[in-house]
Design a protein around this motif. Structure first.
Motif, PDB file in Angstrom:
ATOM      1  N   THR A  57       3.839 -10.028   0.747  1.00 38.90           N
ATOM      2  CA  THR A  57       2.767  -9.845   1.732  1.00 38.90           C
ATOM      3  C   THR A  57       3.174 -10.456   3.072  1.00 38.90           C
ATOM      4  O   THR A  57       2.938  -9.860   4.133  1.00 38.90           O
ATOM      5  CB  THR A  57       1.462 -10.496   1.247  1.00 38.90           C
ATOM      6  OG1 THR A  57       1.057  -9.876   0.022  1.00 38.90           O
ATOM      7  CG2 THR A  57       0.354 -10.339   2.274  1.00 38.90           C
ATOM      8  N   GLN A  98      -3.073  -3.773  -7.024  1.00 32.04           N
ATOM      9  CA  GLN A  98      -3.609  -2.534  -6.467  1.00 32.04           C
ATOM     10  C   GLN A  98      -4.505  -2.822  -5.262  1.00 32.04           C
ATOM     11  O   GLN A  98      -4.433  -2.130  -4.244  1.00 32.04           O
ATOM     12  CB  GLN A  98      -4.387  -1.764  -7.527  1.00 32.04           C
ATOM     13  CG  GLN A  98      -3.516  -1.163  -8.617  1.00 32.04           C
ATOM     14  CD  GLN A  98      -4.334  -0.479  -9.692  1.00 32.04           C
ATOM     15  OE1 GLN A  98      -5.409  -0.968 -10.078  1.00 32.04           O
ATOM     16  NE2 GLN A  98      -3.825   0.628 -10.223  1.00 32.04           N
ATOM     17  N   ALA A 114       6.467   5.074  -4.202  1.00 34.48           N
ATOM     18  CA  ALA A 114       6.715   4.232  -3.034  1.00 34.48           C
ATOM     19  C   ALA A 114       8.193   4.247  -2.664  1.00 34.48           C
ATOM     20  O   ALA A 114       8.553   4.281  -1.479  1.00 34.48           O
ATOM     21  CB  ALA A 114       6.250   2.807  -3.316  1.00 34.48           C
ATOM     22  N   VAL A 138      -2.261  -3.882  -2.264  1.00 34.20           N
ATOM     23  CA  VAL A 138      -1.558  -2.749  -1.650  1.00 34.20           C
ATOM     24  C   VAL A 138      -2.532  -1.871  -0.875  1.00 34.20           C
ATOM     25  O   VAL A 138      -2.215  -1.402   0.229  1.00 34.20           O
ATOM     26  CB  VAL A 138      -0.814  -1.931  -2.726  1.00 34.20           C
ATOM     27  CG1 VAL A 138      -0.261  -0.640  -2.135  1.00 34.20           C
ATOM     28  CG2 VAL A 138       0.307  -2.759  -3.329  1.00 34.20           C
ATOM     29  N   VAL A 171       0.029   4.624  -7.345  1.00 34.23           N
ATOM     30  CA  VAL A 171      -0.145   3.171  -7.203  1.00 34.23           C
ATOM     31  C   VAL A 171      -1.497   2.710  -7.739  1.00 34.23           C
ATOM     32  O   VAL A 171      -1.595   1.640  -8.341  1.00 34.23           O
ATOM     33  CB  VAL A 171       0.021   2.761  -5.726  1.00 34.23           C
ATOM     34  CG1 VAL A 171      -0.406   1.304  -5.508  1.00 34.23           C
ATOM     35  CG2 VAL A 171       1.477   2.946  -5.290  1.00 34.23           C
ATOM     36  N   THR A 201       5.021  -2.774  -5.580  1.00 31.70           N
ATOM     37  CA  THR A 201       4.456  -1.837  -6.562  1.00 31.70           C
ATOM     38  C   THR A 201       5.470  -1.419  -7.621  1.00 31.70           C
ATOM     39  O   THR A 201       5.092  -1.040  -8.727  1.00 31.70           O
ATOM     40  CB  THR A 201       3.956  -0.575  -5.858  1.00 31.70           C
ATOM     41  OG1 THR A 201       5.067   0.082  -5.215  1.00 31.70           O
ATOM     42  CG2 THR A 201       2.903  -0.902  -4.810  1.00 31.70           C
ATOM     43  N   ILE A 236       6.348  -2.888   0.328  1.00 29.01           N
ATOM     44  CA  ILE A 236       5.392  -2.135  -0.498  1.00 29.01           C
ATOM     45  C   ILE A 236       6.085  -1.596  -1.744  1.00 29.01           C
ATOM     46  O   ILE A 236       5.549  -1.663  -2.861  1.00 29.01           O
ATOM     47  CB  ILE A 236       4.765  -0.983   0.306  1.00 29.01           C
ATOM     48  CG1 ILE A 236       3.898  -1.526   1.443  1.00 29.01           C
ATOM     49  CG2 ILE A 236       3.943  -0.072  -0.597  1.00 29.01           C
ATOM     50  CD1 ILE A 236       2.681  -2.293   0.993  1.00 29.01           C
TER      51      ILE A 236
END
Length: 314
Positions: free
Chosen positions: A210, A132, A273, A135, A185, A268, A264
């Motif tokens: 990432t 979390q 998303a 993100v 999220v 998640t 993303i």
């Protein structure tokens, strides 16, 4: 030369008996030089009708309704003395730069509030998980980047858009990538200590996704800088873009933005998303097709091997 400005007649109306309604300002005439441009004509109209500032006007000429493009000479359309140019009122306008500021500010506010004030949204407090937190930083970075690009990078080919459209455009960002994405999220379901957080928090997968996100964001920025450098300050010049990303698709900025949101969604595994990814990608694909067709129509030497947005496919 003198040019008559009028509203285009309603199809089927009796042109011989049609008369201006009481209080109507149309038709009227303006005077411009023989070498005047469309911008000169718009300025002359605005001088005579104060409410019709140039960005509010759409001018056309002839039975085929040829739209007069800003920056073009009137002679390009064979407009001469005593000819009639038709005007359409586009309504109150708002600057595109202002629109972008409003659109991207919404997600920044919603993600900040939902993440930092969980009691207000969920009725409880809890410790956010690493996924979390990751993100949150990535999404906030994305939209702050978009605000900075609006301020320092983008040069807009169109100065304004209809004011009412800002509400429709903002809904996409404020609700789908803002409130809806943030609410699901950052919920307690994936908070620190939950099974879902443990499942999503694999360090290797987080690092890879990432990296993909950062790559996509930097690539997106590079394409925006390329587009900026094509247009000298204060102009609306259009040229064929070349270089990083543009050699394979017409809109690599949309391609890289899609890749960022894919990371993303994968990070998640959230339906919110995924839903935003589908909607945003679909919308960007529509824009890309339109832009691709415009490039091909405007530039006869446009590279035939390029696709619109998806490399080698479409």
């Amino acid at each position: 030369m003198r040019i008559t400005i009028d509203k285009r007649p309603i199809p089927g109306a009796d042109k011989t008996s049609a008369k201006p309604s009481a209080g109507s300002r149309y038709p009227f005439t303006v005077e411009v030089s023989d070498d005047a441009t469309v911008d000169d004509l718009k300025a002359a109209i605005a001088k005579q009708v104060k409410s019709m500032y140039p960005d509010r006007q759409r001018l056309s000429y002839g039975d085929k309704k040829n739209i007069l493009e800003s920056g073009s000479a009137l002679s390009k359309y064979s407009i001469g003395d005593n000819d009639t140019v038709y005007i359409k009122d586009l309504g109150p306008q708002i600057g595109w730069q202002t629109v972008f500021y409003i659109e991207y500010l919404g997600p920044i506010i919603f993600h900040y509030l939902v993440y930092n004030f969980p009691r207000f949204f969920y009725g409880t407090t809890f410790e956010h998980s690493e996924i979390q937190h990751r993100v949150y930083l990535l999404v906030m970075g994305h939209f702050i980047k978009r605000e900075l690009e609006t301020a320092f990078v983008h040069r807009f080919s169109h100065g304004t858009m209809p004011l009412m459209n800002v509400f429709k455009n903002s809904f996409h960002y404020h609700m789908l990538s803002g409130l809806n994405l943030a609410y699901w999220v950052y919920s307690p379901a994936s908070a620190q200590g939950t099974l879902l957080a443990a499942k999503l928090g694999n360090p290797t997968i987080m690092a890879i996704l990432t990296g993909v996100f950062v790559f996509a964001e930097l690539s997106n920025l590079k394409t925006h800088i390329t587009l900026r450098n094509l247009r000298p300050p204060g102009t609306r010049v259009r040229r064929i873009p070349y270089g990083y990303g543009f050699d394979i698709v017409s809109c690599p900025n949309y391609l890289f933005e899609t890749i960022a949101w894919v990371s993303i969604a994968a990070m998640t595994r959230s339906f919110a998303a995924l839903f935003f990814l589908i909607v945003s990608t679909g919308q960007m694909y529509i824009w890309a097709i339109k832009k691709h067709k415009q490039y091909k129509r405007e530039f006869p030497d446009y590279p035939k091997s390029r696709k619109s947005m998806i490399p080698f496919i479409a």
